[in-house]
Design an enzyme around this catalytic site. Structure first.
Site, short mmCIF file in Angstrom:
data_model
loop_
_atom_site.label_atom_id
_atom_site.label_comp_id
_atom_site.label_asym_id
_atom_site.label_seq_id
_atom_site.Cartn_x
_atom_site.Cartn_y
_atom_site.Cartn_z
N HIS A 279 62.01 -10.94 -122.51
CA HIS A 279 63.01 -11.77 -121.84
C HIS A 279 64.29 -11.79 -122.69
O HIS A 279 64.22 -11.75 -123.91
CB HIS A 279 62.46 -13.19 -121.64
N GLY B 288 70.74 -18.77 -115.69
CA GLY B 288 71.07 -20.17 -115.95
C GLY B 288 72.53 -20.53 -115.73
O GLY B 288 72.97 -21.60 -116.14
N SER C 110 69.58 -17.04 -111.73
CA SER C 110 70.14 -18.02 -110.77
C SER C 110 69.61 -17.85 -109.34
O SER C 110 70.35 -18.05 -108.38
CB SER C 110 71.68 -17.98 -110.80
N GLU D 124 67.17 -8.68 -114.98
CA GLU D 124 67.84 -9.97 -115.11
C GLU D 124 69.16 -9.79 -115.85
O GLU D 124 69.17 -9.72 -117.10
CB GLU D 124 66.97 -10.95 -115.90
N ASN E 270 59.34 -18.87 -114.37
CA ASN E 270 59.39 -18.91 -115.83
C ASN E 270 59.86 -20.31 -116.25
O ASN E 270 61.04 -20.62 -116.15
CB ASN E 270 60.36 -17.83 -116.32
N TRP E 271 58.91 -21.12 -116.70
CA TRP E 271 59.26 -22.50 -117.07
C TRP E 271 60.02 -22.58 -118.40
O TRP E 271 60.55 -23.60 -118.75
CB TRP E 271 57.99 -23.36 -117.19
N LYS E 272 59.98 -21.48 -119.16
CA LYS E 272 60.58 -21.48 -120.51
C LYS E 272 60.00 -22.64 -121.33
O LYS E 272 58.82 -22.96 -121.15
CB LYS E 272 62.11 -21.51 -120.41
N GLU F 217 66.18 -14.05 -123.57
CA GLU F 217 66.26 -15.12 -124.57
C GLU F 217 65.49 -14.73 -125.83
O GLU F 217 65.81 -15.21 -126.93
CB GLU F 217 65.75 -16.44 -123.96
P1 PGA Z 1 67.38 -18.90 -114.10
O1 PGA Z 1 66.49 -18.10 -115.19
O2 PGA Z 1 66.66 -18.80 -112.78
O3 PGA Z 1 67.44 -20.31 -114.63
O4 PGA Z 1 68.71 -18.23 -114.05
C1 PGA Z 1 65.86 -16.89 -114.87
C2 PGA Z 1 65.15 -16.34 -116.08
O5 PGA Z 1 65.63 -16.51 -117.21
O6 PGA Z 1 64.07 -15.74 -115.96
#
Ligand code: PGA
Length: 236
Positions: A90, A162, A198, A156, A10-12, A92
């Site tokens: 997600h 993150g 992470s 998640e 997931n590049w966001k 976010e």
């Molecule tokens: P991360 O993000 O690997 O940077 O913790 C995972 C995600 O949000 O899908």
């Protein structure tokens, strides 16, 4: 999904034409026998992957078919440029106000248009501290998923995204087992459950060793191309 360990990136809101090209230049390293790699770049870059024998998808889609919704992207458009997957719900996006009911509508339209949805769920740090992890997951899964559709779940924990923090992987495995049994009350389909939060080259082997973790969803570590390729190698 295939019957292989999944490595989803997931590049966001990251990446560029240059980064896409760097990834395409190393596409053989993505095409490994032991794992299936799926890329989730920003929607603007999806078309660069068309016809490249790489699995890819969008990070979101709109819950409506089409129309006067400025700035939105439909499931049909995502399918039209050759993508097969869509990430939904997600954390976010949930933090930005997206409800489980909307996630379910997105899932339904995505499946109607031929996309495979990866539905994200996860507890916050406060939920975890209060001992509410399973209650939160149950509520999110039951409200976000249409069990008549094909789907994958990405578990998640919000506090692990993150941050460099992760749960113990035996705990993740137990939660995945619990999710599997929860889902089995609604559908007989065998579903894949990915872990995200992470994930990196230092923990991928421990994750891979867990019986109920079918793959990973990787954010930050997928943006460093060497690091990402190392994760793929170590997922063997
Ligand atoms: P991360 O993000 O690997 O940077 O913790 C995972 C995600 O949000 O899908």
């Amino acid at each position: 999904m295939q019957n292989k360990f999944t490595i989803a990136a997931n590049w966001k809101m990251n990446g560029s034409k240059e980064f896409v090209q760097m990834v395409l230049d190393r596409k053989e390293e993505l095409q490994v026998k032991h794992s299936q790699v799926i890329l989730f770049p920003p929607s603007l870059y999806l078309s660069y992957f068309e016809g490249k024998e790489i699995a890819y998808g969008a990070q979101d889609c709109d819950h409506r078919e089409k129309g006067a919704h400025t700035g939105q992207i439909s499931a049909e458009m995502i399918k039209d440029i050759g993508a097969s997957y869509v990430l939904l719900g997600h954390s976010e996006r949930r933090q930005a106000g997206e409800s489980s009911e909307i996630v379910k509508q997105k899932m339904q339209i995505a499946v109607t248009k031929g996309l495979h949805p990866v539905v994200c769920v996860g507890e916050s740090e406060a939920d975890k501290k209060a001992g509410h992890t399973l209650a939160v997951l149950k509520e999110q899964i039951e409200a976000s998923v249409d069990f008549d559709c094909p789907f994958t779940i990405a578990y998640e924990p919000v506090w692990a995204i993150g941050t460099g923090l992760t749960p113990e992987f035996f705990e993740v495995n137990a939660i995945h087992k619990w999710i599997r049994s929860e889902v089995s009350h609604f559908t007989k389909k065998k579903i894949d459950i990915l872990y995200g939060g992470s994930v990196n080259k230092g923990n991928i082997e421990d994750i891979k060793a867990c019986s109920d973790i079918d793959g990973v969803l990787i954010g930050g570590a997928s943006l460093d191309i060497d690091h990402f390729m190392e994760i793929i190698v170590r997922s063997k």
